[in-house]
Design an enzyme around this catalytic site. Structure first.
Site, PDB file in Angstrom:
ATOM      1  N   LYS A 221      -6.342 -18.546  -1.022  1.00  0.00           N
ATOM      2  CA  LYS A 221      -7.624 -17.855  -0.844  1.00  0.00           C
ATOM      3  C   LYS A 221      -8.749 -18.863  -0.614  1.00  0.00           C
ATOM      4  CE  LYS A 221      -6.650 -13.419  -1.456  1.00  0.00           C
ATOM      5  NZ  LYS A 221      -7.183 -12.273  -0.721  1.00  0.00           N
TER       6      LYS A 221
ATOM      7  N   GLY B 186       0.822  -1.222   0.000  1.00  0.00           N
ATOM      8  CA  GLY B 186       0.000   0.000   0.000  1.00  0.00           C
ATOM      9  C   GLY B 186       0.850   1.262   0.000  1.00  0.00           C
TER      10      GLY B 186
ATOM     11  N   TYR C  46      -1.559 -18.998  -5.060  1.00  0.00           N
ATOM     12  CA  TYR C  46      -2.387 -17.838  -4.692  1.00  0.00           C
ATOM     13  C   TYR C  46      -3.851 -18.252  -4.549  1.00  0.00           C
ATOM     14  CZ  TYR C  46      -5.093 -13.599  -5.287  1.00  0.00           C
ATOM     15  OH  TYR C  46      -6.024 -12.608  -5.123  1.00  0.00           O
TER      16      TYR C  46
HETATM   17  N1  UFG Z   1      -0.667 -10.168 -19.298  1.00  0.00           N
HETATM   18  C1  UFG Z   1       0.099  -9.893 -20.401  1.00  0.00           C
HETATM   19  N2  UFG Z   1       1.032  -8.906 -20.300  1.00  0.00           N
HETATM   20  C2  UFG Z   1       1.251  -8.204 -19.149  1.00  0.00           C
HETATM   21  C3  UFG Z   1       0.448  -8.504 -18.022  1.00  0.00           C
HETATM   22  C4  UFG Z   1      -0.490  -9.506 -18.134  1.00  0.00           C
HETATM   23  O1  UFG Z   1      -0.050 -10.521 -21.448  1.00  0.00           O
HETATM   24  O2  UFG Z   1       2.119  -7.318 -19.106  1.00  0.00           O
HETATM   25  C5  UFG Z   1      -1.717 -11.185 -19.428  1.00  0.00           C
HETATM   26  C6  UFG Z   1      -1.638 -12.273 -18.382  1.00  0.00           C
HETATM   27  O3  UFG Z   1      -0.795 -13.306 -18.794  1.00  0.00           O
HETATM   28  C7  UFG Z   1      -3.111 -12.664 -18.261  1.00  0.00           C
HETATM   29  C8  UFG Z   1      -3.867 -11.372 -18.531  1.00  0.00           C
HETATM   30  O4  UFG Z   1      -2.953 -10.538 -19.212  1.00  0.00           O
HETATM   31  O5  UFG Z   1      -3.409 -13.577 -19.267  1.00  0.00           O
HETATM   32  C9  UFG Z   1      -4.322 -10.669 -17.275  1.00  0.00           C
HETATM   33  O6  UFG Z   1      -3.205 -10.574 -16.409  1.00  0.00           O
HETATM   34  P1  UFG Z   1      -3.180  -9.670 -15.109  1.00  0.00           P
HETATM   35  O7  UFG Z   1      -1.823  -9.844 -14.508  1.00  0.00           O
HETATM   36  O8  UFG Z   1      -3.634  -8.294 -15.420  1.00  0.00           O
HETATM   37  O9  UFG Z   1      -4.288 -10.315 -14.214  1.00  0.00           O
HETATM   38  P2  UFG Z   1      -4.428 -11.844 -13.742  1.00  0.00           P
HETATM   39  O10 UFG Z   1      -5.590 -12.391 -14.521  1.00  0.00           O
HETATM   40  O11 UFG Z   1      -3.178 -12.603 -13.754  1.00  0.00           O
HETATM   41  O12 UFG Z   1      -4.725 -11.620 -12.223  1.00  0.00           O
HETATM   42  C10 UFG Z   1      -5.954 -11.242 -11.792  1.00  0.00           C
HETATM   43  C11 UFG Z   1      -5.855 -10.704 -10.378  1.00  0.00           C
HETATM   44  C12 UFG Z   1      -5.470 -11.825  -9.449  1.00  0.00           C
HETATM   45  C13 UFG Z   1      -6.380 -12.985  -9.676  1.00  0.00           C
HETATM   46  C14 UFG Z   1      -6.283 -13.439 -11.097  1.00  0.00           C
HETATM   47  C15 UFG Z   1      -7.051 -14.690 -11.397  1.00  0.00           C
HETATM   48  O13 UFG Z   1      -4.891  -9.693 -10.290  1.00  0.00           O
HETATM   49  O14 UFG Z   1      -5.571 -11.383  -8.137  1.00  0.00           O
HETATM   50  O15 UFG Z   1      -6.757 -12.383 -11.882  1.00  0.00           O
HETATM   51  O16 UFG Z   1      -6.402 -15.384 -12.439  1.00  0.00           O
HETATM   52  F1  UFG Z   1      -6.048 -14.026  -8.913  1.00  0.00           F
END
Ligand code: UFG
Length: 323
Positions: free
Chosen positions: A145, A36, A141
Site C-alpha cells: 500500500k 466481494g 501488505y
Molecule cells: N485478533 C485476535 N483474534 C482474532 C482476530 C484478531 O486476537 O480472531 C487480534 C489481532 O491479532 C489484532 C487485533 O485483534 O491484534 C485486530 O485484528 P484484525 O484482524 O481485526 O485487524 P488488523 O488490525 O489485523 O487489520 C486491520 C485491517 C488491515 C490493516 C491492519 C493494520 O483489517 O487492513 O488493520 O494493522 F492493515
C-alpha cells in the site's frame, strides 16, 4: 458525480457505494467477486464484473461508466496472509493497481480516492499517528500500500491525476443493509460476534504478552459509515493529499471482546494463542488533518455503538451474504 467504485462488492466498497447512491451520485461497480459478494451490490448501481489483471476489462468499464472519479477498494488486505504469500500482495495491490491507473490516464479520468491503511506505518514512535510519522511497514501488505501511495504521487506529478489516499485504521461496524462478511474471517469483531451467534465455540486472542496494559494489541476502530463519509469529502479535496482516518480511541483485543459481551448479552469464551506474525502492538490515529482540511467528523465515537451496528447486521444476516 459519475463514479466507478472498484471493489464495490466488498465490505468497505459496498457501504461507500451505498452512501454515494444515497447522495444522488451515479455509481458503477467494478469487482471480480473474488472477495466481494453479488448480494453486497446495491441494486441502484450498474455492475461490471471484471478483474484488475485484465487491462482491457478496465478500459471497457471506464468507457461504459464514463466516470469523473474512481474509488479504488480492490486489494488483498490481510496482514497475516501477506506474511505467508507476499507475491499475492505485491501483484494484486501494485501491478493490478497500475493497470487501473494506466487505464485512467488513457481514458483521461483525473481523480482517484485510494484505500490505504495504517499498516504503512509499522510500530509507531509516538501516538497518535499523524501523517508526518515515519512509514516503516512490518508486513508485505503495508509495504504494498505504501508503494502504491508513492506511485500515486508520481502519477499526480507526471499526468496530473489527482489522488486522495485514506489510511484507514480498523474499519468496523455495518450499515442497515451491508456489513462485514469475509469468506475466510480473520477480523476480531466478526469473529467475536460469531461466538455470540453460537457459530463458533470461542474467539482466539492472538498474543497476550504485548507491552500494553492488558497484554493484547490495541487498535483504533472506526465506524464504516464514518469512513465512507470521508470518501465523499475526499471527492471535493482541493488537491492531492494523504489522510489518516480513525477515531483516535484505542481498544485492546480484550476491550473489544468485553464490549461484544456487553452489547450482545452473551457469554463469549476465549482461548489465548501466541502472537500473530506482522501485528504491531498499538495503532491509534490522529485524524486532525482530515478534520481541519476537509471538515470530517466521526459520528460514531464509542466502541459500543460500532459493535451494536455490527451486531444488528449479523443478527439480521447470520450467514452473511450466503455465498
Ligand atoms: N485478533 C485476535 N483474534 C482474532 C482476530 C484478531 O486476537 O480472531 C487480534 C489481532 O491479532 C489484532 C487485533 O485483534 O491484534 C485486530 O485484528 P484484525 O484482524 O481485526 O485487524 P488488523 O488490525 O489485523 O487489520 C486491520 C485491517 C488491515 C490493516 C491492519 C493494520 O483489517 O487492513 O488493520 O494493522 F492493515
Amino acid at each position: 458525480m459519475k463514479i466507478l467504485v472498484v471493489g464495490g462488492a466488498g465490505y468497505i466498497g459496498s457501504i461507500c457505494a451505498e452512501l454515494l447512491l444515497d447522495q444522488g451520485h451515479e455509481i458503477a461497480v467494478f469487482d471480480n467477486l473474488c472477495e466481494g459478494h453479488r448480494s453486497a451490490l446495491d441494486p441502484r448501481a450498474r455492475f461490471i464484473e471484471g478483474d484488475l489483471q485484465d487491462r482491457q476489462a478496465i478500459d471497457s468499464a471506464l468507457a461504459l461508466a464514463q466516470p469523473e472519479a474512481v474509488m479504488h477498494f480492490a486489494a488483498s488486505a490481510l496482514v497475516s496472509e501477506s506474511m505467508r504469500d507476499p507475491s499475492k500482495y505485491f501483484r494484486n495491490n501494485i501491478s493490478n493497481g497500475l493497470n487501473l491507473l494506466d487505464a485512467m490516464v488513457a481514458a483521461r479520468v483525473q481523480q482517484i480516492v485510494f484505500s490505504s491503511t495504517c499498516a504503512i506505518f509499522g510500530p509507531p514512535e509516538r501516538l497518535p499517528i499523524d501523517e508526518t510519522a515515519p512509514t516503516r511497514p512490518i508486513n508485505p501488505y503495508g509495504e504494498s500500500k505504501l508503494a502504491f501511495e508513492k506511485i500515486l504521487r508520481w502519477y499526480n506529478e507526471i499526468y496530473g491525476l489527482k489522488f486522495v489516499s485514506l489510511r484507514y485504521f480498523n474499519a468496523a461496524g455495518a450499515s442497515a443493509n451491508f456489513g462485514e462478511d469475509h469468506r475466510v474471517e480473520t477480523h476480531l469483531i466478526p469473529n467475536t460476534l460469531k461466538v455470540a451467534l453460537g457459530q463458533k465455540p470461542h474467539v482466539e486472542i492472538f498474543g497476550t504478552d504485548y507491552e500494553t496494559p492488558d497484554g493484547t494489541c490495541i487498535r483504533d476502530y472506526i465506524h464504516i459509515v464514518d469512513l465512507a463519509r470521508a470518501h465523499i469529502l475526499a471527492l471535493g479535496a482541493p488537491r492531492s493529499e494523504l489522510y489518516n482516518l480513525g477515531t483516535g480511541g484505542g481498544a485492546s483485543v480484550r476491550d473489544v471482546i468485553a464490549a461484544c459481551r456487553k452489547v450482545t448479552g452473551k457469554k463469549i469464551d476465549t482461548v489465548e494463542r501466541p502472537r500473530r506474525p506482522g501485528d504491531p502492538p498499538r495503532l491509534i490515529a490522529s485524524s486532525d488533518k482530515i478534520k481541519n482540511e476537509l471538515g470530517w467528523q466521526p459520528q460514531f465515537q464509542s466502541l459500543d455503538a460500532i459493535i451494536e451496528s455490527a451486531w444488528k447486521w449479523h443478527q439480521k444476516f447470520p450467514n452473511g451474504y450466503g455465498d
